[in-house]
Scaffold this motif. Structure first.
Motif, PDB file in Angstrom:
ATOM      1  N   LYS B  42      -3.625 -27.991 -22.784  1.00 43.77           N
ATOM      2  CA  LYS B  42      -3.217 -26.713 -23.364  1.00 43.77           C
ATOM      3  C   LYS B  42      -3.288 -25.574 -22.351  1.00 43.77           C
ATOM      4  O   LYS B  42      -2.350 -24.805 -22.192  1.00 43.77           O
ATOM      5  CB  LYS B  42      -4.115 -26.384 -24.570  1.00 43.77           C
ATOM      6  CG  LYS B  42      -3.592 -25.238 -25.423  1.00 43.77           C
ATOM      7  CD  LYS B  42      -4.428 -25.035 -26.678  1.00 43.77           C
ATOM      8  CE  LYS B  42      -4.237 -26.143 -27.710  1.00 43.77           C
ATOM      9  NZ  LYS B  42      -5.060 -25.961 -28.921  1.00 43.77           N
ATOM     10  N   GLN B  43      -4.421 -25.496 -21.620  1.00 43.96           N
ATOM     11  CA  GLN B  43      -4.671 -24.326 -20.761  1.00 43.96           C
ATOM     12  C   GLN B  43      -4.474 -24.609 -19.287  1.00 43.96           C
ATOM     13  O   GLN B  43      -4.397 -23.679 -18.485  1.00 43.96           O
ATOM     14  CB  GLN B  43      -6.124 -23.876 -20.932  1.00 43.96           C
ATOM     15  CG  GLN B  43      -6.554 -23.684 -22.356  1.00 43.96           C
ATOM     16  CD  GLN B  43      -8.004 -23.235 -22.446  1.00 43.96           C
ATOM     17  OE1 GLN B  43      -8.803 -23.543 -21.570  1.00 43.96           O
ATOM     18  NE2 GLN B  43      -8.340 -22.508 -23.478  1.00 43.96           N
ATOM     19  N   GLY B  44      -4.469 -25.867 -18.927  1.00 42.64           N
ATOM     20  CA  GLY B  44      -4.481 -26.229 -17.509  1.00 42.64           C
ATOM     21  C   GLY B  44      -5.888 -26.537 -17.056  1.00 42.64           C
ATOM     22  O   GLY B  44      -6.860 -26.117 -17.687  1.00 42.64           O
ATOM     23  N   SER B  46      -7.515 -25.709 -14.020  1.00 44.88           N
ATOM     24  CA  SER B  46      -8.269 -24.616 -13.387  1.00 44.88           C
ATOM     25  C   SER B  46      -8.624 -23.527 -14.379  1.00 44.88           C
ATOM     26  O   SER B  46      -9.654 -22.871 -14.238  1.00 44.88           O
ATOM     27  CB  SER B  46      -7.465 -24.021 -12.238  1.00 44.88           C
ATOM     28  OG  SER B  46      -7.199 -25.001 -11.270  1.00 44.88           O
ATOM     29  N   ALA B  47      -7.778 -23.338 -15.373  1.00 45.54           N
ATOM     30  CA  ALA B  47      -8.022 -22.273 -16.341  1.00 45.54           C
ATOM     31  C   ALA B  47      -9.034 -22.690 -17.405  1.00 45.54           C
ATOM     32  O   ALA B  47      -9.440 -21.877 -18.226  1.00 45.54           O
ATOM     33  CB  ALA B  47      -6.714 -21.857 -17.004  1.00 45.54           C
ATOM     34  N   HIS B 127       1.909 -33.162 -16.034  1.00 48.93           N
ATOM     35  CA  HIS B 127       2.612 -32.001 -15.477  1.00 48.93           C
ATOM     36  C   HIS B 127       1.668 -31.018 -14.791  1.00 48.93           C
ATOM     37  O   HIS B 127       2.131 -30.057 -14.172  1.00 48.93           O
ATOM     38  CB  HIS B 127       3.385 -31.274 -16.579  1.00 48.93           C
ATOM     39  CG  HIS B 127       4.608 -32.007 -17.028  1.00 48.93           C
ATOM     40  ND1 HIS B 127       5.659 -32.247 -16.186  1.00 48.93           N
ATOM     41  CD2 HIS B 127       4.939 -32.569 -18.205  1.00 48.93           C
ATOM     42  CE1 HIS B 127       6.592 -32.923 -16.843  1.00 48.93           C
ATOM     43  NE2 HIS B 127       6.170 -33.136 -18.062  1.00 48.93           N
ATOM     44  N   LEU B 128       0.360 -31.224 -14.904  1.00 50.01           N
ATOM     45  CA  LEU B 128      -0.585 -30.287 -14.294  1.00 50.01           C
ATOM     46  C   LEU B 128      -0.381 -30.227 -12.782  1.00 50.01           C
ATOM     47  O   LEU B 128      -0.332 -31.269 -12.121  1.00 50.01           O
ATOM     48  CB  LEU B 128      -2.028 -30.708 -14.588  1.00 50.01           C
ATOM     49  CG  LEU B 128      -2.491 -30.649 -16.042  1.00 50.01           C
ATOM     50  CD1 LEU B 128      -3.942 -31.131 -16.152  1.00 50.01           C
ATOM     51  CD2 LEU B 128      -2.361 -29.248 -16.613  1.00 50.01           C
ATOM     52  N   PRO B 129      -0.285 -29.023 -12.233  1.00 48.49           N
ATOM     53  CA  PRO B 129      -0.126 -28.907 -10.777  1.00 48.49           C
ATOM     54  C   PRO B 129      -1.264 -29.590 -10.025  1.00 48.49           C
ATOM     55  O   PRO B 129      -1.045 -30.083  -8.921  1.00 48.49           O
ATOM     56  CB  PRO B 129      -0.137 -27.402 -10.534  1.00 48.49           C
ATOM     57  CG  PRO B 129      -0.167 -26.729 -11.853  1.00 48.49           C
ATOM     58  CD  PRO B 129      -0.300 -27.732 -12.925  1.00 48.49           C
ATOM     59  N   GLU B 130      -2.448 -29.636 -10.612  1.00 48.27           N
ATOM     60  CA  GLU B 130      -3.593 -30.262  -9.952  1.00 48.27           C
ATOM     61  C   GLU B 130      -3.401 -31.774  -9.790  1.00 48.27           C
ATOM     62  O   GLU B 130      -4.105 -32.401  -8.987  1.00 48.27           O
ATOM     63  CB  GLU B 130      -4.880 -29.988 -10.740  1.00 48.27           C
ATOM     64  CG  GLU B 130      -5.357 -28.549 -10.667  1.00 48.27           C
ATOM     65  CD  GLU B 130      -4.690 -27.640 -11.711  1.00 48.27           C
ATOM     66  OE1 GLU B 130      -3.784 -28.126 -12.431  1.00 48.27           O
ATOM     67  OE2 GLU B 130      -5.075 -26.463 -11.794  1.00 48.27           O
ATOM     68  N   ARG B 132      -0.278 -32.960  -9.152  1.00 49.78           N
ATOM     69  CA  ARG B 132       0.887 -33.085  -8.260  1.00 49.78           C
ATOM     70  C   ARG B 132       0.495 -32.746  -6.825  1.00 49.78           C
ATOM     71  O   ARG B 132       1.107 -33.191  -5.880  1.00 49.78           O
ATOM     72  CB  ARG B 132       2.005 -32.146  -8.723  1.00 49.78           C
ATOM     73  CG  ARG B 132       2.446 -32.348 -10.162  1.00 49.78           C
ATOM     74  CD  ARG B 132       3.577 -33.365 -10.247  1.00 49.78           C
ATOM     75  NE  ARG B 132       3.906 -33.659 -11.645  1.00 49.78           N
ATOM     76  CZ  ARG B 132       4.971 -34.324 -12.016  1.00 49.78           C
ATOM     77  NH1 ARG B 132       5.834 -34.775 -11.123  1.00 49.78           N
ATOM     78  NH2 ARG B 132       5.198 -34.587 -13.285  1.00 49.78           N
ATOM     79  N   ASN B 133      -0.521 -31.914  -6.694  1.00 46.94           N
ATOM     80  CA  ASN B 133      -1.071 -31.589  -5.372  1.00 46.94           C
ATOM     81  C   ASN B 133      -2.579 -31.728  -5.446  1.00 46.94           C
ATOM     82  O   ASN B 133      -3.133 -31.807  -6.526  1.00 46.94           O
ATOM     83  CB  ASN B 133      -0.704 -30.143  -4.992  1.00 46.94           C
ATOM     84  CG  ASN B 133       0.756 -30.012  -4.655  1.00 46.94           C
ATOM     85  OD1 ASN B 133       1.569 -29.855  -5.551  1.00 46.94           O
ATOM     86  ND2 ASN B 133       1.083 -30.096  -3.389  1.00 46.94           N
ATOM     87  N   GLU B 181       9.137 -38.461 -19.248  1.00 44.60           N
ATOM     88  CA  GLU B 181       8.258 -37.397 -18.766  1.00 44.60           C
ATOM     89  C   GLU B 181       8.444 -36.074 -19.505  1.00 44.60           C
ATOM     90  O   GLU B 181       7.510 -35.288 -19.590  1.00 44.60           O
ATOM     91  CB  GLU B 181       8.475 -37.175 -17.262  1.00 44.60           C
ATOM     92  CG  GLU B 181       7.777 -38.207 -16.409  1.00 44.60           C
ATOM     93  CD  GLU B 181       7.572 -37.697 -14.980  1.00 44.60           C
ATOM     94  OE1 GLU B 181       6.524 -37.989 -14.407  1.00 44.60           O
ATOM     95  OE2 GLU B 181       8.479 -37.013 -14.456  1.00 44.60           O
ATOM     96  N   SER B 185       6.837 -32.467 -23.903  1.00 43.56           N
ATOM     97  CA  SER B 185       7.016 -31.030 -24.093  1.00 43.56           C
ATOM     98  C   SER B 185       7.647 -30.700 -25.449  1.00 43.56           C
ATOM     99  O   SER B 185       7.623 -29.554 -25.867  1.00 43.56           O
ATOM    100  CB  SER B 185       7.852 -30.435 -22.964  1.00 43.56           C
ATOM    101  OG  SER B 185       9.196 -30.810 -23.096  1.00 43.56           O
TER     102      SER B 185
END
Lengths: 227, 227
Positions: B42-44, B46-47, B127-130, B132-133, B181, B185
DNA sequence: ATTATCTATAGATCTATAGATAATGC
DNA sequence: ATTATCTATAGATCTATAGATAATGC
């Protein structure tokens, strides 16, 4: 005169010089937006510090706040500007003299091309959790919904006109729309395939997913200049 | 004896009681994983603070660290366990006695169904950027690549066998794979459409995107029990 | 005088550790 | 004795503000 030449070459500007001497590319504000877009796409919004954004353009962290009052305003403006650009890029309204299949084909090609070429890389930003929940979510969800609705109306009309066949309208709509949304996760600039060609190909895949007759699709593609 | 009954009802446990009195659902560790999965989606990543995760299961923030040494280990385990489950859920290998079209249809149905029903909601996490990188990206990219390769081999074989037609193999592969994928969403549990039905429908859309003959597809669906 | 940057720093987090505490187990 | 929690807190961020500074403009 010598002064003017200097002004042109070094863009001598008002205000205290940057300690890094790094020049402005577009405008300080625009440079911030572009650097932030890249970092947000790669690392996520929350994981990107204002220090990283500032350093990316060669200023100190607190200097960022003379361009944007709050970190969140940067993301807000990225979304706002690219949304605006999207509505400019998409065909204005669906020409009722065209068949729904024609309109959908054009809409998809535009939409997919836009996602690959939009300057801020909005495709990468749209998956950020901060744009799905939180204060910016409403605006994003609203414009997303508007486009999905347009897809859905065209698909529904195409079914009525006998060009498409679907089992479940909502599933078909979201799946076709999702082809664009997932594009960003694999597309990268590749000189052997232009964005235009890729957009055409995905639109072709989508039209077939909707079970359009192959000859009808050929006619549509011929009309709108694909090979 | 009375003690044993109490033990069963209240699960009297070793260790200092939680100040919240909130009971363990599965196991403390598993409860953390589920709460974190929901919050991360929901929030990501890091958040989401360790405090939020702890509070979601009714313990204080520092108590989290007796279950996981580092915040990152939570995400790591979520990814690891759901990846394991995915490889269990997908058909083991592609039966060479079946046509490629048969194998792909089964693979897609499994894959799409898995994404809708996996307990941690891995679809939302991917889909979390964390992922992907950063340090977890390699493991994620590797298993993702493995599945994409499998899609691609089957599509290529299907083309050779004359069941599929594509302009560009890579574009077709990523687009079809992306249907899964992007599912997360828009998919939400909806009693009028079971995940099984949705998976079948999207597999159907994908097969048509690959331009399979309608009668051949009907035969495949009949063989594998779709309506 | 106006502008865009700088330095210094307040105040609010956030992760993780250390050591105390309140249960059960033997 | 062992276990799972608690309280207290260190140390490292991170966002944002205040006020100084070094340019140009007039």
């Amino acid at each position: 005169m010598a002064k003017q030449r200097l002004t042109k070459e070094h863009k001598a500007r008002v205000g205290r010089p940057r300690s890094s001497k790094r020049p402005i590319v577009e405008s300080a504000r625009e440079d911030v937006l572009r650097a932030a877009a890249t970092l947000f796409s790669k690392q996520g919004y929350s994981a990107t510090s204002t220090r990283q954004i500032a350093e990316a353009i060669g200023i100190k962290q607190p200097s960022l706040f003379s361009h944007f009052k709050k970190k969140e305003h940067i993301l807000q403006e990225l979304v706002h500007k690219s949304t605006e650009r999207m509505f400019e890029a998409l065909p204005k309204s669906d020409d009722e003299t065209q068949s729904a299949a024609d309109s959908l084909y054009l809409l998809m090609r535009c939409d997919f091309l836009f996602l690959m070429t939009e300057p801020y890389g909005i495709g990468g930003l749209l998956h950020l959790p901060e744009l799905r929940n939180g204060p910016l979510a409403d605006a994003v969800a609203q414009s997303r919904h508007q486009v999905i609705e347009r897809y859905q109306r065209l698909i529904a009309r195409g079914v009525k006109q006998g060009d498409f066949q679907t089992q479940d309208l909502a599933v078909a709509t979201h799946t076709v729309f999702g082809m664009g949304e997932s594009l960003w996760s694999w597309y990268s600039h590749d000189p052997t395939r232009s964005p235009e060609k890729i957009a055409e190909q995905i639109a072709d895949l989508a039209m077939h997913a909707l079970k359009i007759d192959a000859r009808k699709l050929d006619a549509i593609k011929l009309r709108y200049g694909a090979d």
